[in-house]
Design an enzyme around this catalytic site. Structure first.
Site, PDB file in Angstrom:
ATOM      1  N   ARG A  52       0.834  -1.208   0.000  1.00 34.36           N
ATOM      2  CA  ARG A  52       0.000   0.000   0.000  1.00 34.36           C
ATOM      3  C   ARG A  52       0.866   1.256   0.000  1.00 34.36           C
ATOM      4  O   ARG A  52       0.541   2.251  -0.662  1.00 34.36           O
ATOM      5  CB  ARG A  52      -0.941  -0.022   1.219  1.00 34.36           C
ATOM      6  CG  ARG A  52      -1.973   1.087   1.185  1.00 34.36           C
ATOM      7  CD  ARG A  52      -3.026   0.944   2.264  1.00 34.36           C
ATOM      8  NE  ARG A  52      -2.463   1.096   3.604  1.00 34.36           N
ATOM      9  CZ  ARG A  52      -3.152   0.936   4.735  1.00 34.36           C
ATOM     10  NH1 ARG A  52      -4.431   0.613   4.688  1.00 34.36           N
ATOM     11  NH2 ARG A  52      -2.575   1.100   5.897  1.00 34.36           N
ATOM     12  N   LYS A 151      -2.887   6.676   0.999  1.00 33.44           N
ATOM     13  CA  LYS A 151      -2.717   7.044   2.406  1.00 33.44           C
ATOM     14  C   LYS A 151      -1.725   8.206   2.449  1.00 33.44           C
ATOM     15  O   LYS A 151      -0.519   8.028   2.656  1.00 33.44           O
ATOM     16  CB  LYS A 151      -2.226   5.836   3.220  1.00 33.44           C
ATOM     17  CG  LYS A 151      -2.460   5.983   4.714  1.00 33.44           C
ATOM     18  CD  LYS A 151      -2.330   4.642   5.402  1.00 33.44           C
ATOM     19  CE  LYS A 151      -2.212   4.766   6.902  1.00 33.44           C
ATOM     20  NZ  LYS A 151      -3.348   5.376   7.573  1.00 33.44           N
TER      21      LYS A 151
HETATM   22  N1  PMP Z   1      -9.312   4.525   7.124  1.00 32.61           N
HETATM   23  C1  PMP Z   1      -8.463   5.553   7.341  1.00 32.61           C
HETATM   24  C2  PMP Z   1      -8.827   6.901   6.836  1.00 32.61           C
HETATM   25  C3  PMP Z   1      -7.257   5.340   8.036  1.00 32.61           C
HETATM   26  O1  PMP Z   1      -6.418   6.343   8.249  1.00 32.61           O
HETATM   27  C4  PMP Z   1      -6.954   4.038   8.495  1.00 32.61           C
HETATM   28  C5  PMP Z   1      -5.647   3.765   9.182  1.00 32.61           C
HETATM   29  N2  PMP Z   1      -5.614   4.222  10.497  1.00 32.61           N
HETATM   30  C6  PMP Z   1      -7.880   3.006   8.271  1.00 32.61           C
HETATM   31  C7  PMP Z   1      -9.043   3.293   7.571  1.00 32.61           C
HETATM   32  C8  PMP Z   1      -7.625   1.607   8.739  1.00 32.61           C
HETATM   33  O2  PMP Z   1      -6.620   1.041   7.931  1.00 32.61           O
HETATM   34  P1  PMP Z   1      -5.624  -0.057   8.496  1.00 32.61           P
HETATM   35  O3  PMP Z   1      -6.443  -1.204   8.920  1.00 32.61           O
HETATM   36  O4  PMP Z   1      -4.723  -0.362   7.348  1.00 32.61           O
HETATM   37  O5  PMP Z   1      -4.909   0.564   9.649  1.00 32.61           O
END
Ligand code: PMP
Length: 286
Positions: A52, A151
């Protein structure tokens, strides 16, 4: 002993870990990041996070000056020097030092930062009794403006939604997309359960494709729990039997109230509990 922070190949004491005020990560939020977890000395879902990170970087035309393998070694080194067996990792890649104008081509070299530390997302009580949330008036980024799949270091609309949550006295806010469908929370993905079927907004609803979300979908398959990725309306949340949110920091948090409405019987539900337990077994036992 002071925590060590890795910046561009060197370890610095936390107090001395600094980047330039001319870094476009600071000036424009120009960069990408990942949040990872170490459980029992192992980085959880490292490959998925690396993938990612590189996808996010590619999407914003940022060329990371290390290979995934080099970053993995750097992460492991940083965890080791800080003597962590369980911690949170923040991996940040900024556009680097440039001029005051926007032009990223004037930034000489991206900077890579690895911070390892402890983190507490929500109080323990919320994992046992559930969390209250609201839906925010601020919408998630439109995918044709800045794709939520990236991200990036631009979290301002999520931060505005988080402020709305704080104003309402709740820890998290649910964000809708431009069509008014549910996308996700400010830093977590969202799931609902109705009639034994688990549902989560699909990628095309403008979400960050969470690594924890993907693990939960996998666990649903393993446990023969029906799972559907589709568009979700706010009304679907209101009439759900159960609701929960997922994220690297938060793990699995039951949601028992949304916009003042109790969800199901206002207790963490059986499928939420089952998935949360399966998740904890997975991270404990690998
Ligand atoms: N949505 C957003 C906007 C995020 O910033 C995150 C990460 N904190 C997530 C969802 C969850 O993603 P992950 O499971 O990869 O941490």
């Amino acid at each position: 002993m002071s925590l060590k922070v890795w910046i561009d190949g060197k370890l610095h004491d936390k107090e001395d870990a600094r980047i330039s005020v001319y870094d476009h990560g600071l000036l424009y939020g120009d960069g990408v990041f990942e949040g990872l977890r170490v459980y029992h000395g192992r980085v959880f879902e490292l490959h998925a996070h690396m993938r990612r990170l590189f996808d996010s970087a590619n999407a914003i035309r940022l060329s990371i000056p290390y290979t995934a393998e080099q970053l993995r070694t750097a992460i492991e080194e940083t965890v080791r020097v800080n003597s962590f067996t369980d911690c949170y990792i923040r991996l940040v890649v900024t556009r680097g030092v440039g001029y005051l104008g926007l032009n990223p081509n004037k930034c000489a070299k991206p900077s890579v930062i690895i911070i390892t530390d402890t983190i507490e997302m929500y109080p323990q009580e919320m994992y046992e009794k559930g969390m209250s949330t609201i839906t925010a008036s601020v919408i998630r980024n439109h995918p044709n403006a800045l794709s939520p799949r990236i991200k990036s270091l631009n979290y301002l609309n999520n931060i505005l939604a988080k402020i709305e949550a704080a104003d309402a006295g709740v820890p998290e806010a649910i964000m809708l997309n431009g069509e008014g469908n549910v996308s996700e929370c400010t830093a977590d993905n969202i799931f609902l359960v109705r009639d034994g079927i688990v549902t989560t907004p699909a990628t095309h609803d403008g979400i960050l494709e969470g690594i924890t979300r993907r693990v939960i979908i996998r666990l649903c398959h393993n446990l023969s729990i029906p799972i559907s990725e589709r568009s979700v309306q706010r009304h679907d949340l209101y009439i759900a039997d159960e609701c929960f949110v997922t994220g690297t920091g938060a793990e699995v948090v039951p949601v028992t109230k949304i916009d003042g409405r109790p969800i199901g019987n206002a207790q963490p539900g059986p499928i939420t509990r089952k998935l949360s337990e399966a998740f904890h077994r997975l991270v404990r036992e690998g």
